[in-house]
Design an enzyme around this catalytic site. Structure first.
Site, PDB file in Angstrom:
ATOM      1  N   HIS A   1       3.395   9.987   4.012  1.00  0.00           N
ATOM      2  CA  HIS A   1       3.037   8.572   4.121  1.00  0.00           C
ATOM      3  C   HIS A   1       1.949   8.341   5.169  1.00  0.00           C
ATOM      4  O   HIS A   1       1.353   7.264   5.232  1.00  0.00           O
ATOM      5  CB  HIS A   1       4.276   7.751   4.466  1.00  0.00           C
ATOM      6  CG  HIS A   1       4.228   6.340   3.966  1.00  0.00           C
ATOM      7  ND1 HIS A   1       3.056   5.623   3.860  1.00  0.00           N
ATOM      8  CD2 HIS A   1       5.213   5.503   3.540  1.00  0.00           C
ATOM      9  CE1 HIS A   1       3.321   4.405   3.397  1.00  0.00           C
ATOM     10  NE2 HIS A   1       4.618   4.317   3.195  1.00  0.00           N
TER      11      HIS A   1
ATOM     12  N   ARG B   1      -7.316  -8.315  -0.039  1.00  0.00           N
ATOM     13  CA  ARG B   1      -7.247  -9.327   1.017  1.00  0.00           C
ATOM     14  C   ARG B   1      -8.343  -9.143   2.064  1.00  0.00           C
ATOM     15  O   ARG B   1      -8.705 -10.089   2.749  1.00  0.00           O
ATOM     16  CB  ARG B   1      -5.877  -9.274   1.713  1.00  0.00           C
ATOM     17  CG  ARG B   1      -4.760  -9.927   0.909  1.00  0.00           C
ATOM     18  CD  ARG B   1      -3.435  -9.805   1.619  1.00  0.00           C
ATOM     19  NE  ARG B   1      -2.429 -10.606   0.922  1.00  0.00           N
ATOM     20  CZ  ARG B   1      -1.971 -11.771   1.353  1.00  0.00           C
ATOM     21  NH1 ARG B   1      -2.428 -12.279   2.485  1.00  0.00           N
ATOM     22  NH2 ARG B   1      -1.060 -12.444   0.668  1.00  0.00           N
TER      23      ARG B   1
ATOM     24  N   ASP C   1       1.736   9.777 -18.279  1.00  0.00           N
ATOM     25  CA  ASP C   1       1.889  10.719 -19.387  1.00  0.00           C
ATOM     26  C   ASP C   1       1.118  12.000 -19.090  1.00  0.00           C
ATOM     27  O   ASP C   1      -0.113  12.000 -19.026  1.00  0.00           O
ATOM     28  CB  ASP C   1       1.374  10.067 -20.668  1.00  0.00           C
ATOM     29  CG  ASP C   1       1.530  10.953 -21.887  1.00  0.00           C
ATOM     30  OD1 ASP C   1       2.036  12.082 -21.756  1.00  0.00           O
ATOM     31  OD2 ASP C   1       1.128  10.515 -22.984  1.00  0.00           O
TER      32      ASP C   1
ATOM     33  N   ASP D   1      -0.200  -5.533   0.329  1.00  0.00           N
ATOM     34  CA  ASP D   1      -1.344  -4.724  -0.081  1.00  0.00           C
ATOM     35  C   ASP D   1      -2.624  -5.421   0.376  1.00  0.00           C
ATOM     36  O   ASP D   1      -2.859  -6.592   0.062  1.00  0.00           O
ATOM     37  CB  ASP D   1      -1.343  -4.560  -1.602  1.00  0.00           C
ATOM     38  CG  ASP D   1      -2.341  -3.519  -2.084  1.00  0.00           C
ATOM     39  OD1 ASP D   1      -3.318  -3.253  -1.364  1.00  0.00           O
ATOM     40  OD2 ASP D   1      -2.158  -2.973  -3.184  1.00  0.00           O
TER      41      ASP D   1
ATOM     42  N   THR E   1       5.922   4.450   9.095  1.00  0.00           N
ATOM     43  CA  THR E   1       6.481   5.699   8.585  1.00  0.00           C
ATOM     44  C   THR E   1       5.401   6.752   8.410  1.00  0.00           C
ATOM     45  O   THR E   1       4.487   6.583   7.600  1.00  0.00           O
ATOM     46  CB  THR E   1       7.176   5.456   7.229  1.00  0.00           C
ATOM     47  OG1 THR E   1       8.126   4.410   7.373  1.00  0.00           O
ATOM     48  CG2 THR E   1       7.876   6.719   6.756  1.00  0.00           C
TER      49      THR E   1
ATOM     50  N   GLY F   1       1.789   3.685  -1.389  1.00  0.00           N
ATOM     51  CA  GLY F   1       2.295   3.754  -2.747  1.00  0.00           C
ATOM     52  C   GLY F   1       1.208   3.683  -3.802  1.00  0.00           C
ATOM     53  O   GLY F   1       1.208   4.456  -4.769  1.00  0.00           O
TER      54      GLY F   1
ATOM     55  N   THR G   1       7.337 -17.251  -5.813  1.00  0.00           N
ATOM     56  CA  THR G   1       7.287 -16.206  -6.834  1.00  0.00           C
ATOM     57  C   THR G   1       8.630 -15.497  -6.936  1.00  0.00           C
ATOM     58  O   THR G   1       9.513 -15.665  -6.086  1.00  0.00           O
ATOM     59  CB  THR G   1       6.216 -15.175  -6.482  1.00  0.00           C
ATOM     60  OG1 THR G   1       6.591 -14.529  -5.251  1.00  0.00           O
ATOM     61  CG2 THR G   1       4.851 -15.833  -6.319  1.00  0.00           C
ATOM     62  N   ARG G   2       8.772 -14.671  -7.965  1.00  0.00           N
ATOM     63  CA  ARG G   2      10.039 -13.958  -8.110  1.00  0.00           C
ATOM     64  C   ARG G   2      10.243 -12.964  -6.981  1.00  0.00           C
ATOM     65  O   ARG G   2      11.383 -12.715  -6.571  1.00  0.00           O
ATOM     66  CB  ARG G   2      10.137 -13.290  -9.478  1.00  0.00           C
ATOM     67  CG  ARG G   2       9.167 -12.166  -9.755  1.00  0.00           C
ATOM     68  CD  ARG G   2       9.493 -11.553 -11.115  1.00  0.00           C
ATOM     69  NE  ARG G   2       8.685 -10.372 -11.389  1.00  0.00           N
ATOM     70  CZ  ARG G   2       8.945  -9.516 -12.365  1.00  0.00           C
ATOM     71  NH1 ARG G   2       9.974  -9.720 -13.153  1.00  0.00           N
ATOM     72  NH2 ARG G   2       8.183  -8.468 -12.559  1.00  0.00           N
TER      73      ARG G   2
END
Length: 423
Positions: free
Chosen positions: A134, A261, A360, A257, A32, A139, A225-226
């Site tokens: 992008h 790595r 914030d 990510d 993208t 991100g 993992t979840r």
């Protein structure tokens, strides 16, 4: 809903910055390359409300100061032939729009709040930061920039300076072959849904995925993992909702990510795209007929394949391509040959690593944070709950014809598993 535009400004770095070309890595120039959006809602304190234009002036001033260390965002992209891009650090600035609406938060439609990017214009005329390109950042780098902008808005110093040199992605190995190469489907009308999974539902999915997995005794095979569990559940439900034939190949893009790595790891504050897609593949019949653990195992294999050697080999492969166009996705123009979107494929991106919550700017943390609008069939984002209660929220885009069936399977498959397991 009525949104009134009060002003549109071009903001430039507050002090002169380095000028010249910045080479983009192959990781920047594939997949993208259009703009993506993030939306945050805040409840300002009375100090700001009582001062006319205080919020806007604070944001504008701090953004100009943030663009000094993050000066590539004030530049422009340009094509240099063969589908290759480079970044012209020319300080032309970013677009800042001030708008107002009398609508209540519950009545807001995000489409009206996200600026439209006119991709019929030459790419060198488009601001990089309108939403955000992008092709320049991923991100984690996006949240890095926003968090430092927020620090400056509160009068605090920069916490982590961006590392702008993208030579950290120099390839050193032989080509590894085409890592994408998935078919693009005809664009059809899509819709977006936000679906929540409670901590209890996620724990049940993990038990479902790990049934028969000997991780407790082997000492070498860890539990899924979840993310691997929930992503596998999403993949299976999408295949069911799309009513795939048993022999239909389907793939899921897994965004990995690379910062820790790579060998050696990328420098702290690396500012750019440092993600790579592993591709989990299966026949639809195997995906929906076998236990959830099968889908999780395919996802695990795809993630484990994204090693340092694999990434560098793939980058070397892309570098040797005379034209990168077929590896890019300019969705707004309907150009997406070789991408992971569209039936029968999908992607599940998790935003669990970046500091996405608690940004914030001086009026405490956001009321809500999420991705902006998009219409890419099969794209999804999986976010942890901002309350830290173990729940997760899935934001998913699917064809309208498939969404109701997906929602049905997404929740009923969790409930019905208990019934099936007792038979």
């Amino acid at each position: 809903m009525v949104v009134k535009i009060k002003g549109c400004y071009v903001l430039k770095p507050s002090t002169p910055t380095l000028q010249g070309s910045l080479a983009l890595s192959e990781s920047d120039q594939i997949d993208t390359i259009s703009h993506v959006s993030i939306i945050n809602f805040y409840r300002p304190d009375q100090n700001f409300v009582s001062q006319p234009d205080a919020i806007v002036n604070t944001l504008k001033d701090s953004l100009c100061r943030a663009l000094v260390p993050f000066h590539p965002l004030a530049g422009r992209l340009r094509w240099i032939g063969g589908g290759h891009l480079e970044l012209d650090c020319n300080g032309m600035g970013v677009q800042f729009i001030e708008a107002e609406s009398d609508s209540k938060l519950d009545d807001l439609e995000y489409d009206y709040l996200i600026p439209t990017v006119d991709y019929t214009l030459p790419i060198h005329e488009l601001p990089i930061l309108l939403t955000i390109s992008h092709a320049v950042v991923d991100g984690q780098s996006t949240f890095h920039f926003i968090s430092e902008w927020a620090r400056l808005a509160k009068g605090e110093p920069i916490g982590v300076m961006p590392f702008l040199d993208r030579k950290a992605f120099q390839a050193r190995t032989l080509p590894a072959g085409n890592t994408l190469g998935l078919d693009h489907s005809e664009k059809k009308k899509t819709t977006v849904a936000m679906l929540k999974l409670t901590k209890q539902q996620i724990e049940k999915l993990k038990r479902m995925a790990n049934e028969g997995n000997d991780y407790k005794n082997s000492g070498t095979k860890p539990a899924y993992t979840r993310y691997k569990t929930v992503a596998g559940h999403i993949w299976r439900c999408a295949s069911k909702a799309r009513v795939h034939r048993n022999e239909q190949p389907t793939a899921m893009g897994v965004c990995v990510d690379l910062r820790s790595r790579m060998q050696p790891p990328l420098p702290q504050g690396y500012f750019g795209n440092a993600t790579f897609y592993g591709v989990a593949r299966s026949l639809a019949g195997d995906l929906v007929s076998k236990p959830l653990g099968y889908a999780s195992s395919r996802i695990t294999e795809a993630i484990e394949k994204v090693s340092n050697y694999y990434v560098l080999s793939a980058i070397d492969h892309f570098r040797n391509q005379p034209n990168l166009t077929r590896f890019q996705a300019l969705h707004a123009l309907g150009i997406a040959e070789g991408d992971l979107y569209g039936n029968p494929n999908l992607e599940v991106v998790t935003w669990s690593t970046p500091p996405m919550y608690g940004l914030d700017f001086g009026w405490e943390k956001e009321m809500y944070m999420g991705s902006g609008t998009y219409d890419f069939d099969g794209e999804s984002f999986l976010l942890p709950s901002p309350e830290g209660d173990g729940s997760m929220v899935l934001t998913l885009c699917l064809q309208v014809a498939h969404m109701d069936a997906f929602k049905k399977h997404f929740y009923e498959d969790i409930i019905l598993h208990k019934l099936y397991s007792k038979l």
